[in-house]
Design a protein around this motif. Structure first.
Motif, PDB file in Angstrom:
ATOM      1  N   ALA A   1       0.945  -1.237  -0.176  1.00  0.00           N
ATOM      2  CA  ALA A   1       0.037   0.071  -0.014  1.00  0.00           C
ATOM      3  C   ALA A   1       0.778   1.269  -0.088  1.00  0.00           C
ATOM      4  CB  ALA A   1      -0.827   0.042   1.080  1.00  0.00           C
ATOM      5  N   ALA A   2       0.700   1.957  -0.907  1.00  0.00           N
ATOM      6  CA  ALA A   2       1.674   3.392  -1.077  1.00  0.00           C
ATOM      7  C   ALA A   2       0.726   4.617  -1.123  1.00  0.00           C
ATOM      8  CB  ALA A   2       2.405   3.263  -2.300  1.00  0.00           C
ATOM      9  N   ILE A   3       1.061   5.623  -0.735  1.00  0.00           N
ATOM     10  CA  ILE A   3       0.368   6.842  -0.452  1.00  0.00           C
ATOM     11  C   ILE A   3       1.246   8.277  -0.685  1.00  0.00           C
ATOM     12  CG2 ILE A   3       0.101   7.188   1.775  1.00  0.00           C
ATOM     13  CD1 ILE A   3      -2.456   8.085   1.711  1.00  0.00           C
ATOM     14  N   ALA A   4       0.901   9.283  -1.389  1.00  0.00           N
ATOM     15  CA  ALA A   4       1.644  10.313  -1.365  1.00  0.00           C
ATOM     16  C   ALA A   4       1.101  11.493  -0.664  1.00  0.00           C
ATOM     17  CB  ALA A   4       2.053  10.783  -2.788  1.00  0.00           C
ATOM     18  N   THR A   5       2.261  12.167  -0.104  1.00  0.00           N
ATOM     19  CA  THR A   5       1.467  13.334   0.715  1.00  0.00           C
ATOM     20  C   THR A   5       2.469  14.536   0.645  1.00  0.00           C
ATOM     21  OG1 THR A   5       0.618  14.022   3.009  1.00  0.00           O
ATOM     22  CG2 THR A   5       2.799  12.912   2.862  1.00  0.00           C
ATOM     23  N   TYR A   6       2.310  15.658   1.047  1.00  0.00           N
ATOM     24  CA  TYR A   6       2.980  16.762   0.971  1.00  0.00           C
ATOM     25  C   TYR A   6       4.191  16.489   1.758  1.00  0.00           C
ATOM     26  CZ  TYR A   6      -0.888  19.370  -1.063  1.00  0.00           C
ATOM     27  OH  TYR A   6      -2.247  19.710  -1.480  1.00  0.00           O
ATOM     28  N   HIS A   7       5.328  17.111   1.015  1.00  0.00           N
ATOM     29  CA  HIS A   7       6.615  17.080   1.775  1.00  0.00           C
ATOM     30  C   HIS A   7       6.570  18.370   2.954  1.00  0.00           C
ATOM     31  CE1 HIS A   7      10.899  17.453   2.484  1.00  0.00           C
ATOM     32  NE2 HIS A   7      11.055  16.485   1.417  1.00  0.00           N
ATOM     33  N   PRO A   8       7.459  17.839   3.979  1.00  0.00           N
ATOM     34  CA  PRO A   8       7.091  18.735   4.964  1.00  0.00           C
ATOM     35  C   PRO A   8       7.677  20.187   4.886  1.00  0.00           C
ATOM     36  CG  PRO A   8       7.746  16.630   5.915  1.00  0.00           C
ATOM     37  CD  PRO A   8       7.831  16.647   4.522  1.00  0.00           C
ATOM     38  N   ALA A   9       8.522  20.248   4.118  1.00  0.00           N
ATOM     39  CA  ALA A   9       9.211  21.335   3.657  1.00  0.00           C
ATOM     40  C   ALA A   9       8.077  22.345   2.989  1.00  0.00           C
ATOM     41  CB  ALA A   9      10.656  21.088   2.771  1.00  0.00           C
ATOM     42  N   TYR A  10       7.421  21.714   2.027  1.00  0.00           N
ATOM     43  CA  TYR A  10       6.215  22.513   1.459  1.00  0.00           C
ATOM     44  C   TYR A  10       5.188  22.954   2.621  1.00  0.00           C
ATOM     45  CZ  TYR A  10       2.005  23.327  -1.110  1.00  0.00           C
ATOM     46  OH  TYR A  10       0.876  24.020  -1.283  1.00  0.00           O
ATOM     47  N   LEU A  11       4.964  22.221   3.530  1.00  0.00           N
ATOM     48  CA  LEU A  11       3.989  22.792   4.709  1.00  0.00           C
ATOM     49  C   LEU A  11       4.553  23.798   5.474  1.00  0.00           C
ATOM     50  CD1 LEU A  11       2.942  19.037   5.679  1.00  0.00           C
ATOM     51  CD2 LEU A  11       1.785  20.586   4.391  1.00  0.00           C
ATOM     52  N   LEU A  12       5.979  23.783   5.644  1.00  0.00           N
ATOM     53  CA  LEU A  12       6.303  25.011   6.282  1.00  0.00           C
ATOM     54  C   LEU A  12       6.328  26.129   5.538  1.00  0.00           C
ATOM     55  CD1 LEU A  12       9.786  23.609   7.459  1.00  0.00           C
ATOM     56  CD2 LEU A  12       8.045  24.040   8.776  1.00  0.00           C
ATOM     57  N   ARG A  13       6.051  26.105   4.184  1.00  0.00           N
ATOM     58  CA  ARG A  13       5.822  27.418   3.245  1.00  0.00           C
ATOM     59  C   ARG A  13       4.290  27.545   3.125  1.00  0.00           C
ATOM     60  NH1 ARG A  13       9.716  24.396   0.260  1.00  0.00           N
ATOM     61  NH2 ARG A  13       8.119  24.010  -1.378  1.00  0.00           N
ATOM     62  N   SER A  14       3.580  26.410   3.186  1.00  0.00           N
ATOM     63  CA  SER A  14       2.160  26.610   3.103  1.00  0.00           C
ATOM     64  C   SER A  14       1.398  25.988   4.133  1.00  0.00           C
ATOM     65  CB  SER A  14       1.769  25.961   1.880  1.00  0.00           C
ATOM     66  OG  SER A  14       2.311  26.518   0.903  1.00  0.00           O
ATOM     67  N   PRO A  15       1.478  26.515   5.583  1.00  0.00           N
ATOM     68  CA  PRO A  15       0.700  25.789   6.590  1.00  0.00           C
ATOM     69  C   PRO A  15      -0.687  25.416   6.406  1.00  0.00           C
ATOM     70  CG  PRO A  15       1.439  28.379   6.928  1.00  0.00           C
ATOM     71  CD  PRO A  15       2.072  28.022   5.775  1.00  0.00           C
ATOM     72  N   LEU A  16      -1.339  26.247   5.564  1.00  0.00           N
ATOM     73  CA  LEU A  16      -3.040  26.076   5.420  1.00  0.00           C
ATOM     74  C   LEU A  16      -2.935  24.486   4.923  1.00  0.00           C
ATOM     75  CD1 LEU A  16      -4.158  29.351   4.306  1.00  0.00           C
ATOM     76  CD2 LEU A  16      -4.445  28.202   6.588  1.00  0.00           C
ATOM     77  N   GLU A  17      -2.007  24.205   4.293  1.00  0.00           N
ATOM     78  CA  GLU A  17      -2.191  22.603   3.567  1.00  0.00           C
ATOM     79  C   GLU A  17      -1.953  21.659   4.526  1.00  0.00           C
ATOM     80  OE1 GLU A  17      -3.396  22.620   0.828  1.00  0.00           O
ATOM     81  OE2 GLU A  17      -2.558  23.942  -0.579  1.00  0.00           O
ATOM     82  N   LYS A  18      -1.644  21.704   5.819  1.00  0.00           N
ATOM     83  CA  LYS A  18      -1.443  20.954   6.910  1.00  0.00           C
ATOM     84  C   LYS A  18      -2.529  20.241   7.126  1.00  0.00           C
ATOM     85  CE  LYS A  18       2.297  23.298   9.582  1.00  0.00           C
ATOM     86  NZ  LYS A  18       2.974  23.933  10.677  1.00  0.00           N
ATOM     87  N   ARG A  19      -3.687  20.816   7.067  1.00  0.00           N
ATOM     88  CA  ARG A  19      -5.140  20.142   7.193  1.00  0.00           C
ATOM     89  C   ARG A  19      -5.179  18.744   6.450  1.00  0.00           C
ATOM     90  NH1 ARG A  19      -6.120  23.974   3.829  1.00  0.00           N
ATOM     91  NH2 ARG A  19      -7.679  23.654   2.260  1.00  0.00           N
ATOM     92  N   LEU A  20      -4.522  18.821   5.061  1.00  0.00           N
ATOM     93  CA  LEU A  20      -4.693  17.643   4.044  1.00  0.00           C
ATOM     94  C   LEU A  20      -3.910  16.864   4.536  1.00  0.00           C
ATOM     95  CD1 LEU A  20      -5.258  19.763   0.867  1.00  0.00           C
ATOM     96  CD2 LEU A  20      -6.873  18.937   2.201  1.00  0.00           C
ATOM     97  N   SER A  21      -2.580  17.105   5.011  1.00  0.00           N
ATOM     98  CA  SER A  21      -1.629  16.147   5.421  1.00  0.00           C
ATOM     99  C   SER A  21      -2.086  15.653   6.576  1.00  0.00           C
ATOM    100  CB  SER A  21      -0.491  16.931   5.751  1.00  0.00           C
ATOM    101  OG  SER A  21       0.324  17.230   4.463  1.00  0.00           O
ATOM    102  N   TRP A  22      -2.898  16.033   7.490  1.00  0.00           N
ATOM    103  CA  TRP A  22      -3.535  15.544   8.773  1.00  0.00           C
ATOM    104  C   TRP A  22      -4.339  14.517   8.045  1.00  0.00           C
ATOM    105  CZ3 TRP A  22      -3.089  14.015  13.120  1.00  0.00           C
ATOM    106  CH2 TRP A  22      -4.061  13.503  14.205  1.00  0.00           C
ATOM    107  N   ARG A  23      -5.263  14.588   7.405  1.00  0.00           N
ATOM    108  CA  ARG A  23      -6.129  13.675   6.874  1.00  0.00           C
ATOM    109  C   ARG A  23      -5.300  12.392   6.284  1.00  0.00           C
ATOM    110  NH1 ARG A  23     -10.023  17.193   2.884  1.00  0.00           N
ATOM    111  NH2 ARG A  23     -10.749  18.725   4.655  1.00  0.00           N
TER     112      ARG A  23
END
Length: 313
Positions: free
Chosen positions: A276-298
């Protein structure tokens, strides 16, 4: 002449900028045409070692990796031509003819080098052997500029494996992946679902830091791909997580962007089974775009659920 406090702060900021960009050695006073210098170096290698009458199409399995600039097993460096766009120039002569920054010559990435990487990676029967193969491998120019090999961190027996793209400055200094600000965020994300690094194994597609944290070139990625593929096979996780689109594209062969790809379960073949494989946002991107953290949380909640489902079987 004594510097004023403002001038000293300016110099300190400038040095910090250079260090963050990967500049850690003195440069020449005059600009250098690295493409021309590399072309001249390739011509010199060609004159010293003319092509054989019957060139080998690819290195045979088990053939030792040719050292930079030294033909082995029929391998011949191309006679001319500039390197691929973005290929690091650290192995080319320094301005003023002072040799190379590392004492080694750069290699021109081609099919022979990729074939040698594939043969070397497939010969590793354990993670320790694979690490030794990477330490001995001379086919990737990034090794000339990196301070350390960034192989992996975490638990090799874990059921969860993360794969990023390439190490950064902090990782290059410590020799471990995801130890800088993005790594600290990854640790917090793991903690939020009740895990830590002892429950995961972390690696990158490219194990050497590109100069200035630039994006690895397609040639560099292709050379390193056999090693990360073998690394995944040896870890044999139940859940494989791609941090960012780059690692997913490299290993899955997909072309979708991370916005379209993230949160969707896919499969990655490992040892005759589908992982089973899944892609999510890179943490470095989340540091630049903190609003996307909600999607990474999912995504991380889905990862936890997938691990629990696998444990119940």
């Amino acid at each position: 002449m004594q510097q004023t406090p403002d001038e000293l702060r300016h110099i300190e900021a400038l040095l910090d900028f250079y260090a963050g960009s990967g500049v850690d050695c003195f440069l020449g006073d005059e600009p250098a045409d690295w493409f021309e210098l590399t072309r001249q170096q390739a011509e010199q290698r060609h004159k010293a070692h003319p092509p054989a009458s019957q060139p080998v199409s690819r290195l045979q399995a088990g053939t030792p990796m040719p050292q930079a600039g030294v033909p082995a097993g029929g391998y011949q460096a191309p006679p001319s031509g500039a390197p691929m766009a973005g290929t690091p120039m650290a192995g080319t002569p320094m301005a003023g003819g002072q040799g190379t920054a590392s004492g080694q010559s750069a290699v021109l990435p081609d099919r022979e080098v990729i074939a040698a990487a594939r043969d070397m990676a497939s010969s590793a029967a354990s993670l320790d052997e694979l690490r030794a193969c990477l330490e001995a491998f001379e086919g990737c120019n990034l090794k000339l500029t990196a301070k350390k090999l960034v192989f992996a961190d975490g638990n090799p027996s874990a059921k969860l494996m993360f794969v990023g793209e390439a190490p950064g400055r902090d990782e290059d200094l410590q020799g471990k992946p995801f130890v800088g600000r993005s790594g600290q965020l990854l640790d917090r994300m793991l903690e939020a679902i009740g895990l830590d690094r002892s429950a995961a194994y972390i690696a990158n597609v490219v194990p050497w830091r590109p100069p200035g944290n630039r994006t690895p070139t397609p040639q560099e990625t292709e050379i390193c791909k056999p090693f990360i593929k073998r690394q995944v096979e040896l870890v044999n996780p139940d859940v494989l997580v791609f941090l960012g689109a780059a690692s997913a594209k490299t290993l899955l062969g997909v072309q979708d962007g991370i916005r379209k790809m993230r949160g969707r379960w896919m499969t990655y073949p490992v040892g005759g089974r589908d992982v089973a494989a899944i892609a999510t946002y890179h943490p470095a991107y989340l540091l630049r775009s903190p609003l996307e953290k909600r999607l990474s949380w999912r995504d991380f909640l889905a990862i936890r659920q997938k691990l629990q489902t696998g444990a119940e079987r």
